[in-house]
Design a protein around this motif. Structure first.
Motif, mmCIF file in Angstrom:
data_model
loop_
_atom_site.group_PDB
_atom_site.id
_atom_site.type_symbol
_atom_site.label_atom_id
_atom_site.label_comp_id
_atom_site.label_asym_id
_atom_site.label_seq_id
_atom_site.Cartn_x
_atom_site.Cartn_y
_atom_site.Cartn_z
ATOM 1 N N GLU A 10 -13.568 -17.910 -23.445
ATOM 2 C CA GLU A 10 -13.293 -19.323 -22.765
ATOM 3 C C GLU A 10 -13.626 -20.497 -23.969
ATOM 4 O O GLU A 10 -14.802 -20.411 -23.798
ATOM 5 N N GLN A 11 -13.015 -21.584 -22.903
ATOM 6 C CA GLN A 11 -13.272 -23.189 -23.674
ATOM 7 C C GLN A 11 -13.779 -24.377 -23.105
ATOM 8 O O GLN A 11 -13.648 -24.524 -21.538
ATOM 9 N N ASN A 12 -15.120 -25.126 -23.297
ATOM 10 C CA ASN A 12 -15.026 -25.924 -22.505
ATOM 11 C C ASN A 12 -15.016 -27.475 -22.867
ATOM 12 O O ASN A 12 -15.783 -28.002 -22.675
ATOM 13 N N LEU A 13 -13.846 -27.358 -24.036
ATOM 14 C CA LEU A 13 -13.934 -28.736 -24.786
ATOM 15 C C LEU A 13 -12.406 -29.548 -24.259
ATOM 16 O O LEU A 13 -12.156 -30.532 -24.240
ATOM 17 N N GLY A 14 -11.989 -28.563 -22.617
ATOM 18 C CA GLY A 14 -10.824 -29.112 -22.406
ATOM 19 C C GLY A 14 -9.333 -29.738 -23.095
ATOM 20 O O GLY A 14 -8.473 -30.190 -22.851
ATOM 21 N N HIS A 15 -9.503 -28.494 -23.373
ATOM 22 C CA HIS A 15 -8.219 -28.461 -24.657
ATOM 23 C C HIS A 15 -7.102 -27.828 -23.495
ATOM 24 O O HIS A 15 -7.522 -26.949 -22.324
ATOM 25 N N ASP A 16 -6.078 -28.098 -24.130
ATOM 26 C CA ASP A 16 -4.751 -27.474 -23.147
ATOM 27 C C ASP A 16 -4.102 -26.396 -23.836
ATOM 28 O O ASP A 16 -3.409 -25.466 -23.141
ATOM 29 N N THR A 17 -4.501 -25.855 -25.422
ATOM 30 C CA THR A 17 -3.650 -24.570 -26.127
ATOM 31 C C THR A 17 -4.979 -24.153 -26.624
ATOM 32 O O THR A 17 -5.953 -23.900 -27.224
ATOM 33 N N MET A 18 -4.436 -22.744 -26.242
ATOM 34 C CA MET A 18 -5.672 -21.958 -26.399
ATOM 35 C C MET A 18 -4.782 -20.542 -27.264
ATOM 36 O O MET A 18 -2.927 -20.098 -26.926
ATOM 37 N N TYR A 19 -5.349 -19.820 -28.371
ATOM 38 C CA TYR A 19 -5.504 -18.480 -29.556
ATOM 39 C C TYR A 19 -5.717 -17.325 -29.309
ATOM 40 O O TYR A 19 -7.133 -17.798 -29.127
ATOM 41 N N TRP A 20 -4.782 -16.346 -29.614
ATOM 42 C CA TRP A 20 -5.545 -15.600 -29.814
ATOM 43 C C TRP A 20 -5.494 -14.930 -31.467
ATOM 44 O O TRP A 20 -4.025 -14.606 -31.449
ATOM 45 N N TYR A 21 -5.931 -14.540 -32.442
ATOM 46 C CA TYR A 21 -6.298 -14.107 -33.701
ATOM 47 C C TYR A 21 -6.427 -12.560 -33.604
ATOM 48 O O TYR A 21 -7.471 -11.592 -33.278
#
Lengths: 113, 110
Positions: free
Chosen positions: A24-35
């Motif tokens: 979960e991210q609370n930065l309001g970003h549009d893009t998420m990744y898995w590495y």
């Protein structure tokens, strides 16, 4: 006020099991990744979602299935776990795909026995 | 093979000395970023340099980019024991995909 959070932090499981890692991210970003980071610290992108849509899907076994219920969440489900899946999995987010800095979660250390 | 390759793989210096790490890549890029990873932690962004920039500074960090040689360097001046970590370069090309190098493990001895 954690920016990118992952659960669980540690995951120990038997071969053949199915497991999920949540991000979960609370930065309001549009893009998420898995590495995936292996034991030699080699960091490789697995998936990327932009506005809940898959935009990057590297050569990853189809036992790995990402799911993005909304922009703030990107979960990773792994079926039929194998020994070689043992690694640290990092979730990250950024404002746009690839043009901005990425903010990383603390990682989930997966150990398959 | 990896887009970014870093050298050295490991670097050990005394506190107060400068540390220089290099990153080479193969294809054209939009930008190059440097990240730091402390043991057992996630990566932390340090600095981004765009393909039309040649040098960038941030505190004790100095990054250079030579697109003709497809290489970048990260210089940490007046190193501290707290700088001990792994440092990764990441190149962003088309399609918005960032590719990370193999990393340089820096040890700063007090």
């Amino acid at each position: 006020d954690t920016a990118v959070s992952q659960t669980p932090k540690y995951l120990v499981t038997q071969m053949g099991n199915d497991k999920s890692i949540k991000c979960e991210q609370n930065l309001g970003h549009d893009t998420m990744y898995w590495y995936k980071q292996d034991s030699k610290k080699f960091l490789k992108i697995m998936f990327s979602y932009n506005n809940k849509e898959l935009i990057i899907n590297e050569t990853v076994p189809n036992r790995f299935s990402p799911k993005s219920p909304d922009k703030a969440h990107l979960n990773l489900h792994i079926n039929s776990l194998e020994l070689g899946d043992s690694a640290v999995y990092f979730c990250a987010s950024s404002q746009d795909p690839g043009r901005n800095e990425q903010f990383f979660g603390p990682g989930t250390r997966l150990t398959v026995l | 093979s990896q887009q970014g390759e870093e050298d050295p793989q490991a670097l050990s210096i005394q506190e107060g000395e400068n540390a220089t790490m290099n990153c080479s890549y193969k294809t054209s890029i939009n930008n190059l970023q440097w990240y730091r990873q402390n043991s057992g932690r996630g990566l932390v962004h340090l600095i981004l340099i765009r393909s039309n920039e040649r040098e960038k500074h941030s505190g004790r960090l100095r990054v250079t980019l030579d697109t003709s040689k497809k290489s970048s360097s990260l210089l940490i001046t007046a190193s501290r024991a707290a700088d001990t970590a792994s440092y990764f370069c990441a190149t962003e090309g088309n399609a918005g995909k960032s590719t990370f190098g193999d990393g340089t493990t820096l040890t700063v001895k007090p």
